[in-house]
Design an enzyme around this catalytic site. Structure first.
Site, PDB file in Angstrom:
ATOM      1  N   SER A   1       0.833  -1.200   0.000  1.00  0.00           N
ATOM      2  CA  SER A   1       0.000   0.000   0.000  1.00  0.00           C
ATOM      3  C   SER A   1       0.872   1.256   0.000  1.00  0.00           C
ATOM      4  O   SER A   1       1.570   1.536  -0.965  1.00  0.00           O
ATOM      5  CB  SER A   1      -0.952  -0.052   1.200  1.00  0.00           C
TER       6      SER A   1
ATOM      7  N   ASP B   1     -10.690  -5.601  -2.555  1.00  0.00           N
ATOM      8  CA  ASP B   1      -9.976  -4.544  -1.823  1.00  0.00           C
ATOM      9  C   ASP B   1     -10.769  -3.248  -1.910  1.00  0.00           C
ATOM     10  O   ASP B   1     -10.924  -2.680  -2.993  1.00  0.00           O
ATOM     11  CB  ASP B   1      -8.580  -4.367  -2.437  1.00  0.00           C
TER      12      ASP B   1
ATOM     13  N   HIS C   1      -7.812  -5.645   1.358  1.00  0.00           N
ATOM     14  CA  HIS C   1      -6.582  -4.880   1.558  1.00  0.00           C
ATOM     15  C   HIS C   1      -5.801  -5.362   2.779  1.00  0.00           C
ATOM     16  O   HIS C   1      -4.609  -5.668   2.691  1.00  0.00           O
ATOM     17  CB  HIS C   1      -6.943  -3.398   1.706  1.00  0.00           C
TER      18      HIS C   1
END
Length: 415
Positions: free
Chosen positions: A184, A358, A389
């Site tokens: 991320s 996600d 996620h």
């Protein structure tokens, strides 16, 4: 069965209360280890990275990195004890927003990616970015008194923290290149480094982006979107009132969640639901034991400006620098709007692993990102259609669904 609205409303209300508590700086006196042990907290929830890794049979070293602008970051070197005979390029593993190095251990020794990577005799260095509890030091600024400490967002992390970590690891291992795994924000800040620091990408063999976050135009998480855009809207008011740090370890919401989730009876029923509301529904992915551990380390803290920057990214179809407003943009950038980062500068071989479910780094934005990068080796969707996620760091299915592909590329670029 209760309707989705009936379940969502109280959770959202609780989330708002916790955010307000953070903003008004309601803090608890940190609960000591002995008290937590007596109260039945999971031991891993209050131990630090070195203590946890050592507990499960790994050698661990703690190093301090000082960036060009004076931030002091802790990085951990973790190795399997019987891997000394192996000579492989070092691997940096970098966390996401509101996380720390500890997040890579929270899924336990059978599923945590730090254990899995080091377990394959890779030379693993687990990093931290400024603003979390392992990156809350500076050569001259005091984070509790100096507002200047918190005037950063992903731009400064990409320009200073990521290259400092890469240079430190290469210097200490005597290697010319390393492999980089970013989750991320840990991937997004790498892209910023490549854009703003020419030549930095040349020090890396391969970049593996786990749910990589660049632009966030299509973020589906309503609570996360509302929170980040709200902070962006009121950033000036918050900082003028002295509120520069958000979601710190030891703040009331973190201590409350850690206490609530220590109970086996509530960890899955309530604490699992909290992750679902933030991200997406994936039943059974995060084990009850991991839920009891992870809230001891999450949220790990960041700056108000960084949260505001994520709010901006949800309102744009570009991956661009911080928007200070028309007048300040003219002064900072020489233009009314902030410039976009140069993704064509990310020349390092790139691999993306992402989930269809996600709700934070949506697959549409990952597909857009892949189209902008010049050297993509593979963009692979995780086989489980419910993969979200936060599964990347906390799922008990990492060994089967994430690690084989990750290890394939780390091994390929270690020969």
């Amino acid at each position: 069965m209760a309707s989705k609205a009936n379940v969502t409303f109280p959770v959202l209300l609780a989330s708002v209360v916790l955010v307000v508590a953070t903003v008004v700086r309601l803090r608890l006196t940190p609960i000591g280890r002995e008290v937590k042990r007596h109260l039945g907290y999971h031991e891993d929830s209050y131990l630090n990275f070195t203590e946890i890794a050592t507990k499960y049979g790994f050698d661990c070293e703690e190093h301090a990195i000082t960036t060009e602008d004076g931030y002091i970051l802790t990085v951990f070197r973790i190795r399997r004890r019987d891997c000394a005979r192996y000579k492989r390029p070092p691997v940096i593993l970098m966390h996401g927003l509101l996380q720390s190095a500890d997040s890579w251990l929270d899924a336990g020794p059978k599923s945590g990616l730090a254990y899995l990577i080091a377990g394959q005799c890779h030379e693993l260095w687990v990093g931290n970015q400024r603003g979390n509890y392992y990156g809350r030091r500076h050569v001259r600024l005091n984070p509790d008194r100096d507002a200047e400490f918190w005037r950063f967002a992903v731009h400064e992390i990409g320009v200073y923290d990521i290259p400092a970590t890469i240079d430190y690891v290469l210097k200490n291992t005597g290697e010319e290149k390393l492999n980089y795994v970013g989750f991320s924000q840990g991937a997004g800040t790498f892209f910023i480094m490549c854009s703003e620091r020419p030549g930095s990408c040349d020090k890396v063999n391969v970049l593996v982006g786990l749910a990589p976050a660049a632009r966030q135009t299509h973020t589906r998480s309503a609570p996360y979107r509302a929170l980040a855009t709200g902070i962006n809207k009121f950033e000036g008011l918050l900082t003028s009132m002295g509120f520069h740090e958000l979601f710190a370890k030891g703040a009331i919401e973190q201590e409350f969640l850690s206490f609530l989730c220590k109970f086996r009876a509530t960890s899955e029923a309530l604490c699992g639901v909290f992750l679902t509301i933030i991200d997406a529904f994936h039943p059974g992915s995060v084990s009850g034991e991991s839920l009891r551990v992870l809230y001891g380390h999450f949220p790990a803290g960041t700056s108000t400006r960084n949260m505001a920057r994520y709010g901006q990214s949800m309102q744009s179809d570009k991956f661009q620098k911080f928007d200070y407003g028309r007048e300040m943009n003219l002064e900072m950038y020489g233009a009314e709007r902030p410039p976009s980062y140069n993704l064509s500068a990310v020349t390092v071989p790139f691999v993306a692993l992402y989930g269809r479910n996600d709700h934070l780094a949506d697959s549409k934005d990952v597909h857009w990102l892949v189209q902008q990068l010049p050297n993509v080796l593979e963009a692979a969707e995780v086989a489980d259609p419910l993969w979200n996620h936060l599964d990347v760091t906390y799922s008990q299915f990492n060994r089967r669904l994430i690690f084989p592909k990750l290890n394939q590329y780390l091994s390929k670029f270690s020969d």
